[in-house]
Structure formats: structure tokens, C-alpha cells
Design a protein around this motif. Structure first.
Motif, PDB file in Angstrom:
ATOM      1  N   GLY A 170      28.723  43.631  27.518  1.00  0.00           N
ATOM      2  CA  GLY A 170      29.176  42.892  26.339  1.00  0.00           C
ATOM      3  C   GLY A 170      29.076  43.670  25.049  1.00  0.00           C
ATOM      4  O   GLY A 170      29.690  43.279  24.045  1.00  0.00           O
ATOM      5  N   GLU A 171      28.320  44.773  25.040  1.00  0.00           N
ATOM      6  CA  GLU A 171      28.117  45.516  23.792  1.00  0.00           C
ATOM      7  C   GLU A 171      29.403  46.190  23.316  1.00  0.00           C
ATOM      8  O   GLU A 171      29.696  46.200  22.114  1.00  0.00           O
ATOM      9  CB  GLU A 171      27.025  46.565  23.974  1.00  0.00           C
ATOM     10  CG  GLU A 171      26.715  47.352  22.694  1.00  0.00           C
ATOM     11  CD  GLU A 171      25.616  48.372  22.882  1.00  0.00           C
ATOM     12  OE1 GLU A 171      25.411  49.180  21.944  1.00  0.00           O
ATOM     13  OE2 GLU A 171      24.959  48.376  23.938  1.00  0.00           O
ATOM     14  N   GLU A 214      42.251  30.168  35.931  1.00  0.00           N
ATOM     15  CA  GLU A 214      41.383  31.334  36.081  1.00  0.00           C
ATOM     16  C   GLU A 214      41.384  32.178  34.817  1.00  0.00           C
ATOM     17  O   GLU A 214      40.353  32.719  34.417  1.00  0.00           O
ATOM     18  CB  GLU A 214      41.836  32.179  37.276  1.00  0.00           C
ATOM     19  CG  GLU A 214      41.020  33.443  37.485  1.00  0.00           C
ATOM     20  CD  GLU A 214      39.528  33.186  37.600  1.00  0.00           C
ATOM     21  OE1 GLU A 214      38.744  34.026  37.116  1.00  0.00           O
ATOM     22  OE2 GLU A 214      39.144  32.145  38.160  1.00  0.00           O
ATOM     23  N   LYS A 215      42.549  32.298  34.176  1.00  0.00           N
ATOM     24  CA  LYS A 215      42.625  33.072  32.933  1.00  0.00           C
ATOM     25  C   LYS A 215      41.762  32.413  31.857  1.00  0.00           C
ATOM     26  O   LYS A 215      41.068  33.096  31.101  1.00  0.00           O
ATOM     27  CB  LYS A 215      44.071  33.177  32.454  1.00  0.00           C
ATOM     28  CG  LYS A 215      44.232  34.062  31.212  1.00  0.00           C
ATOM     29  CD  LYS A 215      45.685  34.162  30.823  1.00  0.00           C
ATOM     30  CE  LYS A 215      45.849  35.175  29.684  1.00  0.00           C
ATOM     31  NZ  LYS A 215      45.104  34.828  28.479  1.00  0.00           N
ATOM     32  N   ARG A 243      34.273  33.273  29.852  1.00  0.00           N
ATOM     33  CA  ARG A 243      33.196  34.194  30.251  1.00  0.00           C
ATOM     34  C   ARG A 243      33.077  35.355  29.272  1.00  0.00           C
ATOM     35  O   ARG A 243      31.978  35.780  28.913  1.00  0.00           O
ATOM     36  CB  ARG A 243      33.460  34.720  31.666  1.00  0.00           C
ATOM     37  CG  ARG A 243      33.361  33.656  32.756  1.00  0.00           C
ATOM     38  CD  ARG A 243      33.496  34.258  34.131  1.00  0.00           C
ATOM     39  NE  ARG A 243      33.831  33.226  35.108  1.00  0.00           N
ATOM     40  CZ  ARG A 243      35.000  33.127  35.721  1.00  0.00           C
ATOM     41  NH1 ARG A 243      35.962  34.008  35.478  1.00  0.00           N
ATOM     42  NH2 ARG A 243      35.212  32.154  36.587  1.00  0.00           N
ATOM     43  N   ARG A 244      34.230  35.897  28.844  1.00  0.00           N
ATOM     44  CA  ARG A 244      34.192  37.014  27.898  1.00  0.00           C
ATOM     45  C   ARG A 244      33.619  36.560  26.556  1.00  0.00           C
ATOM     46  O   ARG A 244      32.872  37.298  25.909  1.00  0.00           O
ATOM     47  CB  ARG A 244      35.600  37.597  27.701  1.00  0.00           C
ATOM     48  CG  ARG A 244      36.128  38.346  28.909  1.00  0.00           C
ATOM     49  CD  ARG A 244      37.251  39.298  28.517  1.00  0.00           C
ATOM     50  NE  ARG A 244      38.372  38.588  27.928  1.00  0.00           N
ATOM     51  CZ  ARG A 244      39.422  38.143  28.623  1.00  0.00           C
ATOM     52  NH1 ARG A 244      39.480  38.357  29.929  1.00  0.00           N
ATOM     53  NH2 ARG A 244      40.408  37.520  28.029  1.00  0.00           N
ATOM     54  N   THR A 272      29.187  36.527  22.729  1.00  0.00           N
ATOM     55  CA  THR A 272      28.202  35.767  21.957  1.00  0.00           C
ATOM     56  C   THR A 272      26.790  36.255  22.257  1.00  0.00           C
ATOM     57  O   THR A 272      25.972  36.437  21.341  1.00  0.00           O
ATOM     58  CB  THR A 272      28.312  34.262  22.278  1.00  0.00           C
ATOM     59  OG1 THR A 272      29.636  33.807  21.981  1.00  0.00           O
ATOM     60  CG2 THR A 272      27.318  33.458  21.459  1.00  0.00           C
ATOM     61  N   GLN A 273      26.493  36.481  23.529  1.00  0.00           N
ATOM     62  CA  GLN A 273      25.179  37.008  23.897  1.00  0.00           C
ATOM     63  C   GLN A 273      24.925  38.361  23.235  1.00  0.00           C
ATOM     64  O   GLN A 273      23.839  38.613  22.711  1.00  0.00           O
ATOM     65  CB  GLN A 273      25.088  37.153  25.419  1.00  0.00           C
ATOM     66  CG  GLN A 273      24.990  35.834  26.157  1.00  0.00           C
ATOM     67  CD  GLN A 273      25.040  36.021  27.660  1.00  0.00           C
ATOM     68  OE1 GLN A 273      25.853  36.790  28.177  1.00  0.00           O
ATOM     69  NE2 GLN A 273      24.169  35.327  28.369  1.00  0.00           N
TER      70      GLN A 273
END
Length: 201
Positions: free
Chosen positions: A60-61, A130-131, A137-138, A143-144
Motif C-alpha cells: 500500500g505504500e 469484482e471490480k 480493497r485498494r 487508507t491503512q
């Protein structure tokens, strides 16, 4: 040779050309627009720049850093801090920015060099679901990464004290009609909430 093809060779992005094609055509579980593909490709360049500088990064970075570098809503102070951090890691930011491509460059590469025809605008229900799930998820991953990076920045500048930590982001959806609550993933996997099981009156 197009800009995208040249960059793939220059940065040794093996398999990226095939991935661009598959993502545009939606032959796998995901289908991206040309603008999404341009962002994805530019993020691969950013990741490659980290690899060449022998700088590790967490999940995610890269996506978060790219957004901080390119999003118009990011403050100048935050962006300057990210730029300084990248330069300290030995990344040539000016050269990297000049390498970023537009959605038109992606289109030229796919159509002229790979001979790919524009995919149909119509998508099946399952592929659209699914998209959407992958987009969520992205977003959760970004956010994380944003929370982690900001907390680490505050800790490193002695503004807060925190030990080794993890960041959890949980997206829940509550339906006021049937009173059920699901995670976003569960809701999409189930095809909806319990309203779909209620008999029509």
C-alpha cells in the motif's frame, strides 16, 4: 517505440505489458479504464525506482506515495515532506515525474504496439461486482498506508509516542430496512443483504 514500451525496457518491467493488456480487456478478475491503467503503470515505475535505490516498501505504500505526489487535493507541506523522503532514499524525483505517462500513452501502446482492440463498454454483473470489490480493497489498503505513514511521521518528529503497531481498517455496511450488517466483501459476495430474501408483498 512508444514511451510506454521504452519505459518497460528501461526499467526492466517484465510482464507489465501483458498485464496492461489483460487489465484493459478484463480477461482476468479485474478490468481497468485507461486512466486507471496510467496510474497503475506509474506506480510500477515508482516501485521500480525504490527497487533500484534498494529501498524496501510495505503493501500500500507505493499507491499512497503516488497519490500524495499527484493528487491535486494534497497540501503543499505534505507533498514536500514526501518529496524530501524520496530524495533522501536516493530516488531522482524529477526524472521519475518526467517518466510518468498519461492515459493516452497507454492507449497508444496497447493499440499500436500490442494490437489490442478497445474492449466492449458492457460488463457482466459478476465482473462489475469484482471490480467494485477490488476498488474497495485498494482503498482500504491506501487508507491503512496513509494512517501508518502519518502516525510514523508524528512519532519520528517526537509529536506522539507509539511502539510497534498495526493499522486495521474495516468497512461495514448496515441496511436499515432489514437490519443486517455485513463487511463490504461479504455483502458483495452474498449478492446483497437480507432484503433479497424477503418475500415480495
Amino acid at each position: 517505440m512508444s514511451k510506454v514500451a521504452r519505459l518497460i525496457d528501461e526499467w526492466e518491467l517484465d510482464g507489465v505489458g501483458q498485464q496492461l493488456e489483460e487489465y484493459w480487456l478484463g480477461t482476468g478478475d479485474e478490468q481497468y479504464s485507461l486512466r486507471e491503467l496510467a496510474d497503475w503503470f506509474n506506480q510500477r515505475l515508482l516501485a521500480a525506482a525504490h527497487d533500484r535505490a534498494d529501498e524496501a516498501y510495505v503493501d500500500g505504500e507505493i499507491e499512497n506515495t503516488y497519490e500524495l505526489l499527484t493528487d491535486d487535493d494534497v497540501g503543499t507541506g505534505t507533498r514536500a515532506e514526501v518529496e524530501t523522503r524520496l530524495e533522501q532514499r536516493g530516488i531522482d524525483l524529477e526524472s521519475l515525474r518526467a517518466s510518468f505517462v498519461s492515459h493516452q500513452s497507454i492507449y497508444t501502446y496497447l493499440t499500436d504496439e500490442r494490437g489490442v482492440s478497445k474492449p466492449s463498454e458492457e460488463r457482466s454483473d459478476s465482473s462489475q461486482i469484482e471490480k467494485t470489490a477490488e476498488s474497495i480493497r485498494r482503498l482500504v489498503s491506501r487508507t491503512q498506508a496513509v494512517v501508518r505513514n502519518n502516525l510514523e511521521s508524528l512519532h519520528n518528529t517526537d509529536r506522539i509516542t507509539i511502539g510497534n503497531f498495526s493499522v486495521f481498517v474495516d468497512v461495514q455496511v448496515f441496511c436499515q430496512d432489514c437490519g443486517t450488517q455485513y463487511s463490504a466483501d461479504e455483502l458483495l459476495t452474498n449478492g446483497g443483504c437480507d432484503c433479497q430474501d424477503e418475500p415480495e408483498t
